[in-house]
Motif scaffolding. Sequence first.
Motif, PDB file in Angstrom:
ATOM      1  N   CYS A 162      25.073  55.069  66.227  1.00 39.13           N
ATOM      2  CA  CYS A 162      26.373  53.670  65.779  1.00 39.13           C
ATOM      3  C   CYS A 162      26.241  52.520  66.047  1.00 39.13           C
ATOM      4  O   CYS A 162      25.662  52.488  66.758  1.00 39.13           O
ATOM      5  CB  CYS A 162      27.845  54.535  66.306  1.00 39.13           C
ATOM      6  N   ALA A 163      26.019  51.766  65.312  1.00 42.49           N
ATOM      7  CA  ALA A 163      26.435  50.497  65.478  1.00 42.49           C
ATOM      8  C   ALA A 163      27.810  49.535  65.071  1.00 42.49           C
ATOM      9  O   ALA A 163      28.793  49.899  63.801  1.00 42.49           O
ATOM     10  CB  ALA A 163      25.432  48.907  64.982  1.00 42.49           C
ATOM     11  N   LYS A 164      28.098  48.851  66.146  1.00 40.97           N
ATOM     12  CA  LYS A 164      29.283  47.753  65.276  1.00 40.97           C
ATOM     13  C   LYS A 164      29.079  47.006  64.682  1.00 40.97           C
ATOM     14  O   LYS A 164      30.171  46.800  63.479  1.00 40.97           O
ATOM     15  CB  LYS A 164      29.296  46.529  66.600  1.00 40.97           C
ATOM     16  N   ARG A 165      28.205  46.646  64.176  1.00 39.86           N
ATOM     17  CA  ARG A 165      27.361  45.283  63.108  1.00 39.86           C
ATOM     18  C   ARG A 165      25.856  45.775  62.424  1.00 39.86           C
ATOM     19  O   ARG A 165      25.378  46.450  63.902  1.00 39.86           O
ATOM     20  CB  ARG A 165      27.392  43.831  63.228  1.00 39.86           C
ATOM     21  N   GLN A 166      25.366  45.344  61.483  1.00 45.57           N
ATOM     22  CA  GLN A 166      23.842  45.819  61.042  1.00 45.57           C
ATOM     23  C   GLN A 166      23.283  44.753  60.210  1.00 45.57           C
ATOM     24  O   GLN A 166      24.347  43.841  59.358  1.00 45.57           O
ATOM     25  CB  GLN A 166      23.645  46.825  60.349  1.00 45.57           C
ATOM     26  N   THR A 167      21.938  43.933  60.621  1.00 42.39           N
ATOM     27  CA  THR A 167      22.102  42.806  60.313  1.00 42.39           C
ATOM     28  C   THR A 167      21.107  42.878  58.895  1.00 42.39           C
ATOM     29  O   THR A 167      21.103  42.418  58.345  1.00 42.39           O
ATOM     30  CB  THR A 167      21.069  41.610  61.367  1.00 42.39           C
ATOM     31  N   LEU A 168      20.688  44.304  58.759  1.00 42.20           N
ATOM     32  CA  LEU A 168      19.707  44.182  57.521  1.00 42.20           C
ATOM     33  C   LEU A 168      20.219  45.986  57.131  1.00 42.20           C
ATOM     34  O   LEU A 168      19.476  46.604  56.589  1.00 42.20           O
ATOM     35  CB  LEU A 168      18.245  44.614  57.964  1.00 42.20           C
ATOM     36  N   GLY A 169      21.433  45.894  56.837  1.00 45.61           N
ATOM     37  CA  GLY A 169      21.866  47.422  56.604  1.00 45.61           C
ATOM     38  C   GLY A 169      21.212  47.693  54.869  1.00 45.61           C
ATOM     39  O   GLY A 169      21.052  46.329  54.800  1.00 45.61           O
ATOM     40  N   ARG A 170      21.570  48.963  54.528  1.00 48.82           N
ATOM     41  CA  ARG A 170      20.740  48.848  53.117  1.00 48.82           C
ATOM     42  C   ARG A 170      21.472  50.157  52.679  1.00 48.82           C
ATOM     43  O   ARG A 170      22.061  51.334  53.684  1.00 48.82           O
ATOM     44  CB  ARG A 170      18.914  49.367  53.264  1.00 48.82           C
ATOM     45  N   GLY A 171      21.728  50.229  51.385  1.00 53.85           N
ATOM     46  CA  GLY A 171      22.207  51.142  50.731  1.00 53.85           C
ATOM     47  C   GLY A 171      21.141  52.059  50.090  1.00 53.85           C
ATOM     48  O   GLY A 171      19.498  51.149  49.876  1.00 53.85           O
ATOM     49  N   ARG A 172      20.981  52.685  48.641  1.00 53.55           N
ATOM     50  CA  ARG A 172      20.435  53.319  48.118  1.00 53.55           C
ATOM     51  C   ARG A 172      19.963  52.166  47.280  1.00 53.55           C
ATOM     52  O   ARG A 172      20.125  50.805  46.649  1.00 53.55           O
ATOM     53  CB  ARG A 172      21.395  54.323  46.737  1.00 53.55           C
ATOM     54  N   TYR A 173      18.762  52.254  46.317  1.00 52.58           N
ATOM     55  CA  TYR A 173      17.723  51.116  45.528  1.00 52.58           C
ATOM     56  C   TYR A 173      17.970  50.170  46.008  1.00 52.58           C
ATOM     57  O   TYR A 173      17.433  49.333  45.783  1.00 52.58           O
ATOM     58  CB  TYR A 173      18.222  51.610  44.579  1.00 52.58           C
ATOM     59  N   GLY A 174      16.614  50.494  47.565  1.00 54.07           N
ATOM     60  CA  GLY A 174      16.645  48.577  47.983  1.00 54.07           C
ATOM     61  C   GLY A 174      17.869  47.767  47.628  1.00 54.07           C
ATOM     62  O   GLY A 174      17.632  46.670  48.344  1.00 54.07           O
ATOM     63  N   ARG A 175      19.234  47.672  48.075  1.00 52.32           N
ATOM     64  CA  ARG A 175      20.513  46.994  47.880  1.00 52.32           C
ATOM     65  C   ARG A 175      20.747  47.470  49.421  1.00 52.32           C
ATOM     66  O   ARG A 175      20.037  47.709  49.889  1.00 52.32           O
ATOM     67  CB  ARG A 175      21.815  47.935  47.048  1.00 52.32           C
ATOM     68  N   SER A 176      21.381  45.727  50.084  1.00 51.86           N
ATOM     69  CA  SER A 176      22.197  45.602  51.120  1.00 51.86           C
ATOM     70  C   SER A 176      23.414  45.798  51.005  1.00 51.86           C
ATOM     71  O   SER A 176      23.953  46.478  50.219  1.00 51.86           O
ATOM     72  CB  SER A 176      21.846  44.096  51.288  1.00 51.86           C
ATOM     73  N   TRP A 177      23.839  46.494  52.479  1.00 58.69           N
ATOM     74  CA  TRP A 177      24.428  47.192  52.286  1.00 58.69           C
ATOM     75  C   TRP A 177      25.525  46.290  53.613  1.00 58.69           C
ATOM     76  O   TRP A 177      24.960  45.981  54.162  1.00 58.69           O
ATOM     77  CB  TRP A 177      24.431  48.479  53.259  1.00 58.69           C
ATOM     78  N   HIS A 178      26.618  45.847  52.828  1.00 55.58           N
ATOM     79  CA  HIS A 178      27.282  44.916  53.889  1.00 55.58           C
ATOM     80  C   HIS A 178      28.044  45.501  54.981  1.00 55.58           C
ATOM     81  O   HIS A 178      28.332  46.330  55.141  1.00 55.58           O
ATOM     82  CB  HIS A 178      28.489  44.050  52.607  1.00 55.58           C
ATOM     83  N   SER A 179      27.150  44.332  56.634  1.00 50.81           N
ATOM     84  CA  SER A 179      27.738  45.916  57.558  1.00 50.81           C
ATOM     85  C   SER A 179      28.197  44.245  58.570  1.00 50.81           C
ATOM     86  O   SER A 179      27.636  44.166  59.903  1.00 50.81           O
ATOM     87  CB  SER A 179      26.429  46.025  57.804  1.00 50.81           C
ATOM     88  N   ASP A 180      29.410  43.810  58.608  1.00 52.61           N
ATOM     89  CA  ASP A 180      30.098  42.784  59.317  1.00 52.61           C
ATOM     90  C   ASP A 180      30.267  43.830  60.220  1.00 52.61           C
ATOM     91  O   ASP A 180      31.164  45.193  59.673  1.00 52.61           O
ATOM     92  CB  ASP A 180      31.113  42.359  58.495  1.00 52.61           C
ATOM     93  N   GLU A 181      31.152  43.719  61.098  1.00 53.99           N
ATOM     94  CA  GLU A 181      32.023  43.879  62.362  1.00 53.99           C
ATOM     95  C   GLU A 181      33.552  44.873  61.674  1.00 53.99           C
ATOM     96  O   GLU A 181      33.720  43.806  60.482  1.00 53.99           O
ATOM     97  CB  GLU A 181      32.553  42.841  63.652  1.00 53.99           C
TER      98      GLU A 181
END
Length: 225
Positions: free
Chosen positions: A27-46
Amino acid sequence: SCLVWLEEVSSTQDFLKEREDLNCVVCAKRQTLGRGRYGRSWHSDEGGLYLSFPLQEELKDEQTLPLVVALSVCQMLEDYGFLTSIKWVNDVYVMGKKICGVLVEKLKNRSIVGIGINVNQRNFPQDLPATSMFLVSGKEYSVACVLFFLLDKIEVNLDLLKEEGFRAFREDIKKRLLFLDQEVILHTEPPVVGILKDISEEGYLMLLTAQGEKKVVSGDITLRG
Ligand code: BTN
């Protein structure tokens, strides 16, 4: 199994990919390069919950794993009082907006399951049709409690999936299915238009098109019009 809790990481998916022997929930509090399907990014703020875990054994119904994980998220959220729906194949929606995304990645003989849940975030970029538990209820939640309740549901459901297969979940998923009986567009090349009728025994989407019934294995759907 064990739990690794990180302040910050590029992506909990990558953390596990780089550590083949680690059999833990990460688990992480935040991610700097969170990603979703199809190479999309995943908004990963605290404020959100970002987790990944490996599944060692080969689950034979790969198609249904994201659906069963999404259902587990729904059940957890419903215990908190939220009304949920599943946007095939692996998104959870509350009040018409996305609250959770699931990503399953194959790596040699294991799958890495990643889940992002919007818990306490207060805002999202304007172009994102996203919401959080906080934005819906006006309350803040313990991210650790959300995690433990979720892991409980996942454990029970994955055992059941192994024992009884997807048929044990089909009805529970169908009754939460977003856009059921509505006309949708499947964004493939070329796009397909049809009425979303059902979810098959294998977890495929059943669309009623002008050419008749069509079984869909993957792709993104949106409401038509
Ligand atoms: C999607 O909606 O396309 C899937 C989003 C999956 C996001 C989670 S957050 C934890 C894990 N780490 C990642 O980089 N992605 C998944």
